[in-house]
Motif scaffolding. Structure first.
Motif, PDB file in Angstrom:
ATOM      1  N   ARG A 192     -18.456  22.994  36.356  1.00 26.25           N
ATOM      2  CA  ARG A 192     -19.376  22.013  37.065  1.00 26.25           C
ATOM      3  C   ARG A 192     -19.948  22.584  38.443  1.00 26.25           C
ATOM      4  O   ARG A 192     -21.155  22.508  38.781  1.00 26.25           O
ATOM      5  N   THR A 193     -19.082  23.560  39.115  1.00 27.45           N
ATOM      6  CA  THR A 193     -19.453  23.948  40.135  1.00 27.45           C
ATOM      7  C   THR A 193     -20.430  25.235  39.950  1.00 27.45           C
ATOM      8  O   THR A 193     -21.303  25.409  40.773  1.00 27.45           O
ATOM      9  N   LEU A 194     -20.427  26.023  39.049  1.00 22.43           N
ATOM     10  CA  LEU A 194     -21.314  26.896  38.536  1.00 22.43           C
ATOM     11  C   LEU A 194     -22.538  26.440  38.000  1.00 22.43           C
ATOM     12  O   LEU A 194     -23.806  26.898  38.274  1.00 22.43           O
ATOM     13  N   THR A 195     -22.482  25.180  37.081  1.00 22.19           N
ATOM     14  CA  THR A 195     -23.699  24.553  36.641  1.00 22.19           C
ATOM     15  C   THR A 195     -24.575  23.965  37.414  1.00 22.19           C
ATOM     16  O   THR A 195     -25.812  23.612  37.004  1.00 22.19           O
ATOM     17  N   ARG A 196     -23.906  23.369  38.336  1.00 23.83           N
ATOM     18  CA  ARG A 196     -24.623  22.331  39.108  1.00 23.83           C
ATOM     19  C   ARG A 196     -25.850  22.935  40.003  1.00 23.83           C
ATOM     20  O   ARG A 196     -27.263  22.241  39.757  1.00 23.83           O
ATOM     21  N   PRO A 197     -25.696  24.110  40.653  1.00 27.99           N
ATOM     22  CA  PRO A 197     -26.974  24.830  41.398  1.00 27.99           C
ATOM     23  C   PRO A 197     -28.099  25.070  40.005  1.00 27.99           C
ATOM     24  O   PRO A 197     -29.024  25.038  40.431  1.00 27.99           O
ATOM     25  N   ILE A 198     -27.441  25.379  38.888  1.00 28.25           N
ATOM     26  CA  ILE A 198     -28.488  25.850  37.913  1.00 28.25           C
ATOM     27  C   ILE A 198     -29.303  24.916  37.183  1.00 28.25           C
ATOM     28  O   ILE A 198     -30.254  24.887  37.096  1.00 28.25           O
ATOM     29  N   LYS A 199     -28.535  23.517  37.135  1.00 27.74           N
ATOM     30  CA  LYS A 199     -29.311  22.378  36.746  1.00 27.74           C
ATOM     31  C   LYS A 199     -30.152  21.962  38.064  1.00 27.74           C
ATOM     32  O   LYS A 199     -31.491  21.582  37.602  1.00 27.74           O
ATOM     33  N   ASP A 200     -29.973  22.199  39.229  1.00 33.92           N
ATOM     34  CA  ASP A 200     -30.798  21.877  40.414  1.00 33.92           C
ATOM     35  C   ASP A 200     -32.080  22.760  40.215  1.00 33.92           C
ATOM     36  O   ASP A 200     -33.234  22.247  40.289  1.00 33.92           O
ATOM     37  N   VAL A 219     -28.768  25.127  48.875  1.00 34.69           N
ATOM     38  CA  VAL A 219     -27.919  26.336  48.804  1.00 34.69           C
ATOM     39  C   VAL A 219     -26.556  25.901  48.843  1.00 34.69           C
ATOM     40  O   VAL A 219     -26.197  25.656  50.121  1.00 34.69           O
ATOM     41  N   ARG A 220     -25.489  26.062  47.877  1.00 38.46           N
ATOM     42  CA  ARG A 220     -24.180  25.642  47.980  1.00 38.46           C
ATOM     43  C   ARG A 220     -23.244  26.466  48.200  1.00 38.46           C
ATOM     44  O   ARG A 220     -22.049  26.302  48.380  1.00 38.46           O
ATOM     45  N   SER A 221     -23.603  27.767  48.102  1.00 38.50           N
ATOM     46  CA  SER A 221     -22.730  29.028  48.246  1.00 38.50           C
ATOM     47  C   SER A 221     -23.654  30.175  48.680  1.00 38.50           C
ATOM     48  O   SER A 221     -24.850  30.286  48.934  1.00 38.50           O
ATOM     49  N   GLN A 222     -22.757  31.372  48.944  1.00 39.10           N
ATOM     50  CA  GLN A 222     -23.400  32.495  49.490  1.00 39.10           C
ATOM     51  C   GLN A 222     -23.120  33.698  48.091  1.00 39.10           C
ATOM     52  O   GLN A 222     -23.482  34.789  48.454  1.00 39.10           O
ATOM     53  N   GLN A 227     -27.766  32.995  46.570  1.00 41.06           N
ATOM     54  CA  GLN A 227     -28.826  34.025  46.724  1.00 41.06           C
ATOM     55  C   GLN A 227     -29.960  33.643  45.916  1.00 41.06           C
ATOM     56  O   GLN A 227     -31.174  33.837  46.179  1.00 41.06           O
ATOM     57  N   LEU A 228     -29.656  33.353  44.323  1.00 48.62           N
ATOM     58  CA  LEU A 228     -30.742  33.029  43.485  1.00 48.62           C
ATOM     59  C   LEU A 228     -31.544  31.675  44.109  1.00 48.62           C
ATOM     60  O   LEU A 228     -32.711  31.616  43.823  1.00 48.62           O
ATOM     61  N   ALA A 229     -31.007  30.776  44.552  1.00 50.53           N
ATOM     62  CA  ALA A 229     -31.452  29.477  45.111  1.00 50.53           C
ATOM     63  C   ALA A 229     -32.053  29.621  46.309  1.00 50.53           C
ATOM     64  O   ALA A 229     -33.203  29.244  46.589  1.00 50.53           O
ATOM     65  N   GLN A 230     -31.714  30.566  47.322  1.00 48.47           N
ATOM     66  CA  GLN A 230     -32.480  31.073  48.553  1.00 48.47           C
ATOM     67  C   GLN A 230     -33.641  31.636  48.121  1.00 48.47           C
ATOM     68  O   GLN A 230     -34.789  31.357  48.644  1.00 48.47           O
ATOM     69  N   ALA A 231     -33.796  32.548  47.075  1.00 48.04           N
ATOM     70  CA  ALA A 231     -34.859  33.064  46.679  1.00 48.04           C
ATOM     71  C   ALA A 231     -35.939  32.117  45.948  1.00 48.04           C
ATOM     72  O   ALA A 231     -37.122  32.194  46.129  1.00 48.04           O
ATOM     73  N   PHE A 232     -35.318  31.276  45.164  1.00 52.89           N
ATOM     74  CA  PHE A 232     -36.293  30.241  44.599  1.00 52.89           C
ATOM     75  C   PHE A 232     -36.717  29.399  45.737  1.00 52.89           C
ATOM     76  O   PHE A 232     -37.894  29.216  45.705  1.00 52.89           O
ATOM     77  N   ASN A 233     -36.231  29.090  46.573  1.00 53.25           N
ATOM     78  CA  ASN A 233     -36.746  28.188  47.889  1.00 53.25           C
ATOM     79  C   ASN A 233     -37.805  29.026  48.485  1.00 53.25           C
ATOM     80  O   ASN A 233     -39.003  28.432  48.662  1.00 53.25           O
ATOM     81  N   LEU A 234     -37.789  30.337  48.852  1.00 48.27           N
ATOM     82  CA  LEU A 234     -38.828  31.179  49.318  1.00 48.27           C
ATOM     83  C   LEU A 234     -39.929  31.335  48.315  1.00 48.27           C
ATOM     84  O   LEU A 234     -41.089  31.288  48.705  1.00 48.27           O
TER      85      LEU A 234
END
Length: 467
Positions: A192-200, A219-222, A227-234
């Protein structure tokens, strides 16, 4: 369901835990009995060797050892090793009737079996060297007089030993089941922890594909996913900004093209209808508007070539002072008419830079034109060149109105105007500084700007100095 990464991760963690626990349980189960038997054998070997050594020392030989063996064992081995336990809880039989449990064997110094405790060591058989080597030597006064032979494994386990193994196996089953349950809980939590940000990220990407370009995910972790979420936001911000710039550029191009086209169409229509006569002055005005259109088209073409890396350049070593003097000479008359002082500050000893001189004249033309446009009479424009380490900086500084701080980062964007109300009819097309940046970067340099409201602006083009 199995197409979901959530369930795949959960199942993978569960299978890994199950496999590990299963292999561990099988290994313990297989080796447990052997380890218990080896422990039983090792525990009493030393005592029995000592008793047999004392017997030989007292008797001087192994004579009558067969008749004394049972007594030696009874004196050495614990009672529970010599008789079966009463599993039913009744009264055990008298000691005289206890049956000795077959266990150890004895061979003399030549390897002949004197006492057989197990079928693997037959009575009166002479053992081979390997079997003798595996036995425990019995020594008297430093001389080996015999060997105590231990079985490789017990023929039968006592009831209490069997119960011990049963309890161990039960503990393994319970522990394995508990480990699997814990692994399942942890696996579901981790999945759940790993897939939740991927679903987002997937949901945000889907929305972008539907046209909602500006998407931000939490961004739920570092770690790598963070880092993928940060890159996506940028990326989302840049795409949304680029799309907005594209729309604004399209609107600006349409507006800047419409103004001269309206003038041209108006005059030509009036001349066609006989309302106006085609005088030289009116034809000159139409031609000026056509030139404006041509300049805008050429500027856009230059920018597209720079973006594609197809801009024709002919770099050669160029002295900064000579370049600035040439540009100052071209604009000196215009500056004097506007009541503005135009001067050059540069040393003759500055190192050369590798640039296309004609393209650099385009850069300086745009920069000086902008400076003249925003500098009032009595102001000053300075063309400056100086060395900073291994770099040479070319600067155009004015004492004009300056640029607001919030607008400064965007002045090199295409069609960006500090004053949105100013359009091509009152000034440039909004492509000048974009062309400056494109030409400078195409020649390996970089451009920057500094400004203060009411005090002026300084544009700097920086290039590597030639050795």
């Amino acid at each position: 369901m199995m197409k979901s990464l959530y369930w795949k991760l959960s199942l993978a963690i569960l299978l890994a835990a199950f496999t590990t626990a299963g292999l561990f349980a099988v290994f313990i189960r297989v080796t447990n009995a052997d380890r218990l038997m080896q422990f039983i054998i090792d525990q009493q070997r030393t005592k029995l060797v000592q008793a047999l050594s004392e017997y030989y020392q007292a008797q001087g030989s192994w004579d009558n050892i067969q008749t004394q063996w049972r007594e030696i064992e009874r004196q050495t081995l614990p009672v529970e090793w010599q008789r079966p336990l009463d599993d039913e809880g009744g009264t055990p039989p008298p000691r005289e009737t206890w049956e000795r449990r077959g266990f150890f064997s004895l061979a003399d110094s030549q390897g002949k079996v004197l006492v057989s405790g197990t079928p693997e060591y037959p009575l009166n058989e002479t053992l081979n060297q390997q079997a003798i080597k595996d036995g425990s030597p019995i020594t008297v006064n430093g001389e080996t007089v015999g060997y105590l032979l231990s079985p490789r494994r017990l023929v039968n386990l006592r009831p209490e030993e069997a119960r011990f193994l049963t309890r161990v196996n039960q503990a393994l089953v319970i522990g394995g089941a508990g480990a699997l349950l814990i692994a399942l809980i942890i696996g579901i939590f981790l999945a759940r922890t790993l897939t939740r940000p991927i679903k987002d990220l997937t949901l945000a990407a889907t929305r972008m594909a539907q046209g909602e370009l500006e998407q931000q995910v939490e961004v739920r972790s570092q770690d790598e996913i963070g880092q993928l979420a940060q890159a996506f936001n940028l990326m989302s911000q840049q795409i949304a900004r680029a799309n907005q710039m594209r729309r604004q550029m399209t609107a600006d191009i349409a507006h800047d093209l419409r103004t001269p086209l309206t003038v041209i169409a108006g005059y030509i229509e009036s001349m066609r209808d006989g309302v106006l006569q085609p005088t030289p002055q009116r034809l000159d005005l139409i031609y000026q508007e056509i030139e404006r259109l041509q300049k805008m088209v050429n500027d856009l073409r230059m920018l597209s070539q720079a973006d594609a890396g197809e801009l024709n350049l002919h770099p050669q070593p160029t002295q900064p002072l000579a370049l600035l003097k040439r540009a100052a000479h071209l604009f000196q008359h215009h500056a004097e008419q506007a009541g503005i002082s135009l001067k050059v500050e540069a040393s003759e000893t500055l190192p050369a830079i590798l640039v296309d001189e004609d393209r650099m004249m385009q850069v300086l033309d745009n920069l000086i034109s902008n400076a003249l446009r925003y500098t009032s009479a009595g102001g000053e424009i300075t063309l400056r060149a100086k060395q900073d380490g291994k770099q040479v900086r070319l600067q155009v500084a004015d004492t004009g109105t300056g640029i607001p701080p919030e607008e400064l980062p965007r002045i090199f964007e295409r069609f960006h105007r500090v004053d949105p109300s100013r359009h091509s009819e009152s000034g440039g097309s909004g492509l000048g500084l974009a062309i400056v940046r494109a030409l400078v970067e195409a020649q390996g340099g970089k451009v920057s700007a500094e400004s203060e409201l009411g005090k002026g602006t300084t544009i700097t083009a920086e290039f590597p100095a030639l050795e």
